[in-house]
Design an enzyme around this catalytic site. Structure first.
Site, PDB file in Angstrom:
ATOM      1  N   HIS A 154       0.835  -1.207   0.000  1.00  0.00           N
ATOM      2  CA  HIS A 154       0.000   0.000   0.000  1.00  0.00           C
ATOM      3  C   HIS A 154       0.871   1.258   0.000  1.00  0.00           C
ATOM      4  CE1 HIS A 154      -3.148  -2.744   2.080  1.00  0.00           C
ATOM      5  NE2 HIS A 154      -3.346  -2.712   0.789  1.00  0.00           N
ATOM      6  N   LYS A 187      -2.705  -2.552  -7.858  1.00  0.00           N
ATOM      7  CA  LYS A 187      -2.988  -2.930  -9.241  1.00  0.00           C
ATOM      8  C   LYS A 187      -2.448  -4.314  -9.517  1.00  0.00           C
ATOM      9  CE  LYS A 187      -4.264  -1.405 -13.391  1.00  0.00           C
ATOM     10  NZ  LYS A 187      -5.045  -2.630 -13.494  1.00  0.00           N
ATOM     11  N   LYS A 198      -2.723  -8.884  -6.818  1.00  0.00           N
ATOM     12  CA  LYS A 198      -3.028  -9.947  -7.782  1.00  0.00           C
ATOM     13  C   LYS A 198      -4.262 -10.683  -7.307  1.00  0.00           C
ATOM     14  CE  LYS A 198      -1.262 -11.519 -11.631  1.00  0.00           C
ATOM     15  NZ  LYS A 198      -0.556 -10.707 -12.652  1.00  0.00           N
TER      16      LYS A 198
HETATM   17  P1  NAD Z   1      -3.338 -16.390 -21.929  1.00  0.00           P
HETATM   18  O1  NAD Z   1      -4.294 -17.219 -21.175  1.00  0.00           O
HETATM   19  O2  NAD Z   1      -3.852 -15.430 -22.953  1.00  0.00           O
HETATM   20  O3  NAD Z   1      -2.252 -17.326 -22.698  1.00  0.00           O
HETATM   21  C1  NAD Z   1      -1.497 -18.326 -22.109  1.00  0.00           C
HETATM   22  C2  NAD Z   1      -1.180 -19.356 -23.204  1.00  0.00           C
HETATM   23  O4  NAD Z   1      -0.277 -20.347 -22.699  1.00  0.00           O
HETATM   24  C3  NAD Z   1      -2.434 -20.099 -23.679  1.00  0.00           C
HETATM   25  O5  NAD Z   1      -2.490 -20.068 -25.093  1.00  0.00           O
HETATM   26  C4  NAD Z   1      -2.216 -21.522 -23.139  1.00  0.00           C
HETATM   27  O6  NAD Z   1      -2.811 -22.518 -23.964  1.00  0.00           O
HETATM   28  C5  NAD Z   1      -0.706 -21.621 -23.152  1.00  0.00           C
HETATM   29  N1  NAD Z   1      -0.199 -22.669 -22.268  1.00  0.00           N
HETATM   30  C6  NAD Z   1      -0.728 -23.125 -21.106  1.00  0.00           C
HETATM   31  N2  NAD Z   1       0.041 -24.095 -20.583  1.00  0.00           N
HETATM   32  C7  NAD Z   1       1.065 -24.262 -21.436  1.00  0.00           C
HETATM   33  C8  NAD Z   1       2.178 -25.128 -21.447  1.00  0.00           C
HETATM   34  N3  NAD Z   1       2.398 -26.001 -20.465  1.00  0.00           N
HETATM   35  N4  NAD Z   1       3.034 -25.041 -22.485  1.00  0.00           N
HETATM   36  C9  NAD Z   1       2.827 -24.152 -23.485  1.00  0.00           C
HETATM   37  N5  NAD Z   1       1.785 -23.303 -23.526  1.00  0.00           N
HETATM   38  C10 NAD Z   1       0.919 -23.355 -22.508  1.00  0.00           C
HETATM   39  O7  NAD Z   1      -2.444 -15.644 -20.824  1.00  0.00           O
HETATM   40  P2  NAD Z   1      -1.559 -14.343 -21.012  1.00  0.00           P
HETATM   41  O8  NAD Z   1      -2.367 -13.180 -20.607  1.00  0.00           O
HETATM   42  O9  NAD Z   1      -0.904 -14.388 -22.346  1.00  0.00           O
HETATM   43  O10 NAD Z   1      -0.487 -14.567 -19.842  1.00  0.00           O
HETATM   44  C11 NAD Z   1       0.662 -15.395 -20.038  1.00  0.00           C
HETATM   45  C12 NAD Z   1       1.696 -15.060 -18.983  1.00  0.00           C
HETATM   46  O11 NAD Z   1       2.030 -13.669 -19.077  1.00  0.00           O
HETATM   47  C13 NAD Z   1       1.254 -15.293 -17.541  1.00  0.00           C
HETATM   48  O12 NAD Z   1       2.373 -15.696 -16.787  1.00  0.00           O
HETATM   49  C14 NAD Z   1       0.808 -13.910 -17.091  1.00  0.00           C
HETATM   50  O13 NAD Z   1       0.890 -13.761 -15.682  1.00  0.00           O
HETATM   51  C15 NAD Z   1       1.822 -13.057 -17.807  1.00  0.00           C
HETATM   52  N6  NAD Z   1       1.401 -11.663 -17.987  1.00  0.00           N
HETATM   53  C16 NAD Z   1       0.267 -11.340 -18.675  1.00  0.00           C
HETATM   54  C17 NAD Z   1      -0.074  -9.992 -18.857  1.00  0.00           C
HETATM   55  C18 NAD Z   1      -1.262  -9.573 -19.689  1.00  0.00           C
HETATM   56  O14 NAD Z   1      -1.417  -8.351 -19.925  1.00  0.00           O
HETATM   57  N7  NAD Z   1      -2.083 -10.476 -20.175  1.00  0.00           N
HETATM   58  C19 NAD Z   1       0.720  -8.989 -18.287  1.00  0.00           C
HETATM   59  C20 NAD Z   1       1.878  -9.350 -17.583  1.00  0.00           C
HETATM   60  C21 NAD Z   1       2.203 -10.687 -17.444  1.00  0.00           C
END
Ligand code: NAD
Length: 473
Positions: free
Chosen positions: A66, A72, A108
């Site tokens: 905080h 966020k 989160k």
């Molecule tokens: P998403 O759900 O859009 O995509 C994740 C992809 O990974 C899916 O297509 C899924 O099928 C695939 N997947 C799952 N298990 C797998 C495996 N064992 N091997 C290969 N592929 C696999 O999620 P996202 O939003 O793209 O998030 C992905 C990562 O990025 C997470 O760690 C998330 O915390 C991080 N992240 C996301 C954002 C955002 O803006 N979306 C921001 C910061 C960090």
């Protein structure tokens, strides 16, 4: 070779923090306060499925810090969600926001479900009930805590969260700022969807443009021609691969949960996505080699490996077989501490998650600002800039007696749209953060890697805020 040690995700974040803290001068009490999660909300609620079955849903929201408000952080839907994971991801959000100068504390959320096993109607019920639980405990609001998409969630879920919040806060003028990652029609900002992937690209592009770093790796500068492997073709992985491809890099490997495909001639990302939509799998893509196990792709020869799916995919067991020269952590926590040490010993440069994937939160910040100002970026100045540019160009043409081509005229006169401003702000943020962290790393030879340098940067900024607030005089 270091022996693999089992650490929880939160413990591994704490371990990285401690490794960096020795390069700072802060009192141990200050460091302890920064490290802990301030509030942890664990909840259970029942949902009646379309079949009539009643299931109990396990969910979390963690506010790590905080020191700045609102907090966020994204909300993920996954069967792997547990309190430790949500705490670790919330902590990473605090450090990430500090590094990219986004004035939020970290948070989160997570719901322990496999979203593929629920109908859209059931997912809507779960998301709305989760939001109602957050409202009851004051864990959501434009000035308190602002969720966003993460693994397994997207614009659709953010719309449901906004609608539930607005229904329970009628007339609250800033309510659109209670969640980010919304569709543009619901107060979202243009450029948010691709922001994390674009930020990953900007960050790695900047590293590739640094001769001092590329020389160490025996690589040429620039991303053109670099061989890239991406794990996870979701929001982050897909956009990252697309921006690398557009910049002239070769996407040699793509991995999804059903397996991986490989081609040293390069894979066309749009065609692979179409192939997956048509056949239900990335496997058997024409001209590419198949790997039944997604993890095999992580060990193939390439210049940049980008894990963009889940945490702990590179660990003490497989890190020694990674052949990439750079690992860009697009996902949160894809490397365990053991993997970090092994890759460091091998001379691999690991570009850490906590700032590399900060594009999403950076543009979320822009979206939140847009919601509070109630006006689209560019609305006030676009036409003014265009008529000024046209006047300057007209005068130059008159003075020189030369005229520019119509396409050139369009580019010169163009006033910035919302997406231009958002991308420009993101590029500036990622380039500045990359330079700041590399600078810390190169100026203190004892700092072993970029992750430690990133933590040093984050710890100093969070501790300075506490000090300036007078909490730690
Ligand atoms: P998403 O759900 O859009 O995509 C994740 C992809 O990974 C899916 O297509 C899924 O099928 C695939 N997947 C799952 N298990 C797998 C495996 N064992 N091997 C290969 N592929 C696999 O999620 P996202 O939003 O793209 O998030 C992905 C990562 O990025 C997470 O760690 C998330 O915390 C991080 N992240 C996301 C954002 C955002 O803006 N979306 C921001 C910061 C960090």
């Amino acid at each position: 070779m270091p022996t693999p040690v089992p650490y929880s995700f939160f413990q591994s974040v704490e371990r990285s923090f401690d490794k960096a803290a020795i390069f700072t001068d802060w009192d141990p009490g200050v460091l302890q306060q920064i490290k802990q999660c301030n509030s942890v909300y664990q909840m259970r609620f029942p949902i009646k499925r379309e079949s009539g079955e009643i299931v109990t849903i396990e969910a979390y929201r963690v506010q790590h810090s905080h020191h700045k408000t609102p907090c966020k952080g994204g909300i993920r839907f996954s069967l792997k969600v547990n309190q430790d994971e949500v705490m670790a991801l919330a902590a990473l959000m605090t450090y990430k926001c500090a590094i990219v100068n986004v004035p939020f504390g970290g948070a989160k959320g997570g719901i322990r479900i496999n979203p593929r096993e629920y109908t859209p109607y059931e997912l809507e019920k779960i998301t709305r009930r989760y939001t109602a639980e957050l409202i009851k405990k004051n864990f959501i609001g434009p000035g308190t805590d602002v969720p966003a998409p993460d693994y397994g969630t997207g614009e659709r879920e953010m719309s449901w969260i906004l609608d539930t919040y607005e229904a329970m806060h009628p007339g609250e003028i800033d309510s659109a700022g209670c969640v980010t990652g919304k569709p543009v029609t619901q107060g979202g900002v243009r450029g948010r969807k691709e922001a994390t992937g674009l930020g990953v690209f900007y960050g790695l592009n900047e590293v590739c443009n640094m001769p001092s770093v590329m020389n160490k790796l025996g690589l040429t500068t620039g991303v053109k021609g670099k061989r890239i492997c991406v794990q996870g073709l979701g929001n982050v992985g897909y956009h990252t691969a697309l921006f690398f491809q557009q910049a002239g890099a070769l996407i040699v490997g793509l991995a999804e949960y059903e397996g991986a495909i490989w081609s040293y001639d390069g894979l066309d990302i749009e065609k692979v996505v179409k192939h997956r939509n048509d056949t239900g799998s990335i496997l058997d893509f024409p001209g590419a080699e198949n790997f039944a196990n997604t993890r095999d792709a992580l060990e193939m020869e390439c210049d940049i490996l980008i894990p963009a799916a889940l945490e702990n995919v590179i660990n003490g067991e497989n890190a020694s077989r990674v052949k990439a020269k750079i690992v860009g952590e697009a996902a949160n926590g894809p490397l365990t501490p053991e993997a970090d040490e092994i890759l460091n010993l091998k001379g691999v440069i690991v570009v850490p998650d906590m700032y590399l994937n900060a594009g999403g939160v950076t543009v979320s910040y822009f979206e939140w600002l847009k919601n509070l100002s109630h006006v689209r970026y560019g609305r006030l100045e676009k036409r003014f800039a265009e008529s000024r540019n046209a006047n300057i160009l007209g005068k130059l043409e008159e003075l020189t007696g030369k005229t520019v081509l119509p396409q050139e005229r369009e580019v010169i006169i163009h006033g910035a749209d919302e997406v231009d401003l958002v991308r420009s702000g993101l590029e500036e943020t990622m380039i500045s953060a990359t330079r700041e962290i590399v600078d810390i790393w190169q100026k203190t030879p004892a700092i072993p890697d970029l992750r430690t340098a990133a933590y040093v940067c984050a710890i100093n900024k969070v501790a300075t805020t506490y000090a300036e607030l007078g909490i730690f005089p």
